[in-house]
Design a protein around this motif. Structure first.
Motif, PDB file in Angstrom:
ATOM      1  N   UNK A  18      -1.413   5.266 -80.806  1.00 56.07           N
ATOM      2  CA  UNK A  18      -2.299   6.837 -81.411  1.00 56.07           C
ATOM      3  C   UNK A  18      -1.792   6.786 -82.494  1.00 56.07           C
ATOM      4  N   UNK A  19      -0.375   6.444 -83.105  1.00 57.19           N
ATOM      5  CA  UNK A  19      -0.054   6.728 -84.833  1.00 57.19           C
ATOM      6  C   UNK A  19      -0.677   6.193 -85.667  1.00 57.19           C
ATOM      7  N   UNK A  39       2.730   3.098 -77.489  1.00 56.13           N
ATOM      8  CA  UNK A  39       1.161   3.507 -76.520  1.00 56.13           C
ATOM      9  C   UNK A  39       1.136   4.732 -77.475  1.00 56.13           C
ATOM     10  N   UNK A  40       3.113   5.716 -78.335  1.00 56.49           N
ATOM     11  CA  UNK A  40       2.616   6.698 -78.968  1.00 56.49           C
ATOM     12  C   UNK A  40       2.352   5.466 -80.364  1.00 56.49           C
ATOM     13  N   UNK A  41       2.936   4.828 -80.791  1.00 56.68           N
ATOM     14  CA  UNK A  41       3.068   4.219 -81.716  1.00 56.68           C
ATOM     15  C   UNK A  41       1.519   3.772 -81.828  1.00 56.68           C
ATOM     16  N   UNK A  85       9.109   5.745 -67.337  1.00 53.54           N
ATOM     17  CA  UNK A  85       9.993   4.812 -68.757  1.00 53.54           C
ATOM     18  C   UNK A  85      11.691   5.684 -68.800  1.00 53.54           C
ATOM     19  N   UNK A  86      10.962   6.157 -69.909  1.00 50.48           N
ATOM     20  CA  UNK A  86      12.457   7.264 -71.080  1.00 50.48           C
ATOM     21  C   UNK A  86      13.220   8.089 -70.185  1.00 50.48           C
ATOM     22  N   UNK A 112      -2.970  11.912 -74.406  1.00 52.09           N
ATOM     23  CA  UNK A 112      -2.074  12.843 -74.768  1.00 52.09           C
ATOM     24  C   UNK A 112      -0.718  12.860 -73.628  1.00 52.09           C
ATOM     25  N   UNK A 140      -4.881   7.376 -85.588  1.00 55.87           N
ATOM     26  CA  UNK A 140      -4.378   8.516 -85.944  1.00 55.87           C
ATOM     27  C   UNK A 140      -4.838   8.290 -87.821  1.00 55.87           C
ATOM     28  N   UNK A 143      -0.970   9.867 -71.702  1.00 61.90           N
ATOM     29  CA  UNK A 143       0.540   8.493 -72.689  1.00 61.90           C
ATOM     30  C   UNK A 143       1.570   8.935 -71.900  1.00 61.90           C
ATOM     31  N   UNK A 190       1.838  12.363 -84.211  1.00 65.82           N
ATOM     32  CA  UNK A 190       0.084  11.894 -83.730  1.00 65.82           C
ATOM     33  C   UNK A 190      -0.743  12.990 -83.327  1.00 65.82           C
ATOM     34  N   UNK A 238       4.746   6.808 -70.029  1.00 67.32           N
ATOM     35  CA  UNK A 238       5.735   6.489 -70.410  1.00 67.32           C
ATOM     36  C   UNK A 238       6.721   6.966 -70.505  1.00 67.32           C
ATOM     37  N   UNK A 248       7.548  11.380 -82.448  1.00 73.14           N
ATOM     38  CA  UNK A 248       5.681  10.287 -83.018  1.00 73.14           C
ATOM     39  C   UNK A 248       4.734  11.638 -82.439  1.00 73.14           C
ATOM     40  N   UNK A 293      16.020   7.713 -78.074  1.00 76.02           N
ATOM     41  CA  UNK A 293      14.795   7.364 -77.495  1.00 76.02           C
ATOM     42  C   UNK A 293      13.676   8.913 -77.313  1.00 76.02           C
ATOM     43  N   UNK A 334       9.002   2.108 -74.819  1.00 75.92           N
ATOM     44  CA  UNK A 334       8.462   3.200 -74.412  1.00 75.92           C
ATOM     45  C   UNK A 334       7.984   3.805 -75.170  1.00 75.92           C
ATOM     46  N   UNK A 335       7.967   3.392 -76.924  1.00 78.26           N
ATOM     47  CA  UNK A 335       7.601   3.897 -77.687  1.00 78.26           C
ATOM     48  C   UNK A 335       5.753   3.585 -78.397  1.00 78.26           C
ATOM     49  N   UNK A 361      -2.157  15.432 -86.264  1.00 80.89           N
ATOM     50  CA  UNK A 361      -3.023  15.061 -86.463  1.00 80.89           C
ATOM     51  C   UNK A 361      -3.982  14.367 -85.614  1.00 80.89           C
ATOM     52  N   UNK A 401      10.182   9.605 -79.380  1.00 82.34           N
ATOM     53  CA  UNK A 401       9.163   9.315 -78.471  1.00 82.34           C
ATOM     54  C   UNK A 401       8.108  10.431 -79.150  1.00 82.34           C
ATOM     55  N   UNK A 453      10.723   0.509 -85.818  1.00 89.54           N
ATOM     56  CA  UNK A 453      10.670   1.717 -85.550  1.00 89.54           C
ATOM     57  C   UNK A 453      11.749   1.718 -84.430  1.00 89.54           C
ATOM     58  N   UNK A 485       3.650  -4.327 -75.004  1.00 89.86           N
ATOM     59  CA  UNK A 485       4.655  -3.631 -74.417  1.00 89.86           C
ATOM     60  C   UNK A 485       5.482  -5.620 -73.237  1.00 89.86           C
TER      61      UNK A 485
END
Lengths: 71, 368
Positions: B311-312, B307-309, A20-21, A10, B315, A13, A40, A17, A36, A29, B304-305, A43, A33, B293, B135
């Motif tokens: 991971x979602x 990679x986290x998606x 860019x954020x 993580x 998991x 990640x 994750x 990211x 999520x 955004x 930007x989302x 979990x 971000x 999303x 991406x």
């Protein structure tokens, strides 16, 4: 050890990211971000520490059987 | 809702994407084979025919709302509140679909190629490749769809050639030996497992650089359908009524190929083709989920989302994992019904409401 592995993944990640954020300068955004990201991460940690999670597939199957939407 | 994807794909890339996306569902055939055994090919045929009116619903929706994807159409037809609720159902659906496909991929690799490798290594390394493609946008994902489609067709032709001595058309007989309920259930399951998930093309339509999406959708659909149908016929012709005993009949058929003493164990080629198809299918769902999303929350960009998606998806795969028996039973008994509601029911409802409310967007300038 496994938890450290998850945290490292993580962290990678975030490192990829976050620039860019920041560049996008969008509060919404960033919130999505991290929402999520948080879900994750939670979990993943529950999974690696061995918390047995309910299989939604089986729950849904039972529920559909009860309401008669089932072969 | 803002437009998030500006890259365009050619009509032929779209056509091969549809075909390749469908071909990737071949392994799911094993879920309904136990219901009909040697008659399973009929379920695929019926499901293939029943799916056509629903494809027409998808096309009519896209024609009424040119340039809009599924979520934008929901917003237009139902308004912002109900539209978002229905879009939320689709986000959940795409997430579960991606996780289930990843779980199938993991199970396939674990049982055939890498039995001792931990799951996280298999799915993690696979998802990194998918995330890289997502991406970079739809253009990158579909670039090799044509190659993957032809690879699948070539594999089917080679399988038929090399197993020609084992093929026995009598294995398709006797016909109509099962109770009627089994035919209905198997057709429904085939529709849900092989065809209905095409609903995600509604998220891709605006990226296709043509006004004739219908023609290319049907061409891709025909290629995909024929591959699934002929694979099913070939598997049954070789394995006969024992086809229901295997969890991956196509894999078992290829395992039976021995060209000579030195050329055997050709199933690794099949495994490679399956990995390619899974890569394409999961990347497509992953892309659509990320886009969905971002669209749902009105974000400026989906990148930007990504990679986290990813991971979602990983998991979310763990709680969804079940033994193949439980998973197949769920697919046959409830998923088949549930998927119909989401894949066909909701788009049909959207179209009916759009017709009642006379909602229609004009064609963009320069379109015919």
């Amino acid at each position: 050890m496994k938890v450290i592995g998850v945290l490292a993944a993580y962290w990678i990640i975030l490192l990829i990211d976050f620039p860019s954020l920041r560049k996008m300068k969008s509060k919404k955004l960033t919130i999505v971000f991290f929402a999520i990201f948080g879900i994750t991460l939670l979990l993943a940690i529950l999974e690696v520490i061995g918390v047995k999670m309910i299989n939604p597939m089986i729950v849904l199957d039972d529920w559909m059987k009860k309401i008669g939407l089932h072969y | 809702m803002t437009k998030l994807e500006f890259s365009k794909i050619s009509p032929y890339q779209f056509m091969f994407s549809v075909a390749c996306y469908m071909q990737a569902s071949i392994l799911l055939g094993s879920t309904f084979i136990p219901l009909l055994k040697q008659d399973t090919w009929m379920a695929v045929l019926f499901a293939g025919i029943i799916c056509i009116p629903f494809l027409i619903v998808f096309l009519t929706l896209s024609k009424r709302f040119p340039g809009l994807n599924l979520f934008q159409i929901h917003n237009e037809v139902f308004g912002p509140v109900i539209g978002r609720i229905i879009s939320g159902i689709f986000i959940l659906y795409f997430l579960v679909l991606a996780s289930l496909n990843l779980s199938d991929f993991n199970a396939f690799i674990n049982t055939t190629i890498l039995p001792k490798t931990p799951n996280i290594v298999i799915v993690g390394s696979f998802m990194i490749v998918c995330a890289w493609a997502v991406r970079n946008g739809i253009e990158i994902i579909v670039r090799y769809a044509g190659v993957f489609t032809f690879a699948s067709i070539l594999l089917l032709v080679l399988t038929v050639l090399f197993t020609s001595d084992l093929i026995n058309p009598r294995h398709l007989l006797p016909m109509f030996q099962q109770p009627l309920k089994n035919y209905v259930q198997a057709t429904n399951t085939s529709l849900a497992a092989n065809f209905s998930e095409l609903v995600l093309v509604l998220m891709v339509f605006p990226s296709v650089n043509t006004d004739k999406t219908g023609k290319f959708l049907f061409l891709g659909y025909t290629i995909g359908f024929l591959t699934i149908f002929l694979t099913m016929i070939s598997d049954i012709s070789v394995l006969g009524s024992t086809v229901g005993l295997f969890s991956k009949p196509s894999y078992e058929v290829i395992r039976m190929i021995t060209v000579s003493e030195t050329i055997s164990r050709l199933e690794i080629i099949f495994s490679a083709a399956i990995i390619l198809r899974f890569y394409f299918r999961i990347s497509m769902i992953y892309y659509v989920l990320t886009l969905a999303i971002a669209q749902f929350f009105n974000l400026k960009s989906y990148r930007p989302i990504v990679l986290v998606t990813g991971m979602l998806i990983i998991t979310n795969m763990y709680p969804l994992q079940a033994s193949s028996v439980v998973s197949q039973s769920w697919t046959r008994n409830s998923r088949a019904i549930l998927w119909m509601f989401v894949d066909f029911g909701l788009p049909l409802l959207t179209l009916i409401i759009a017709l009642i409310r006379k909602k229609k967007l004009p064609l963009p300038e320069g379109s015919t």
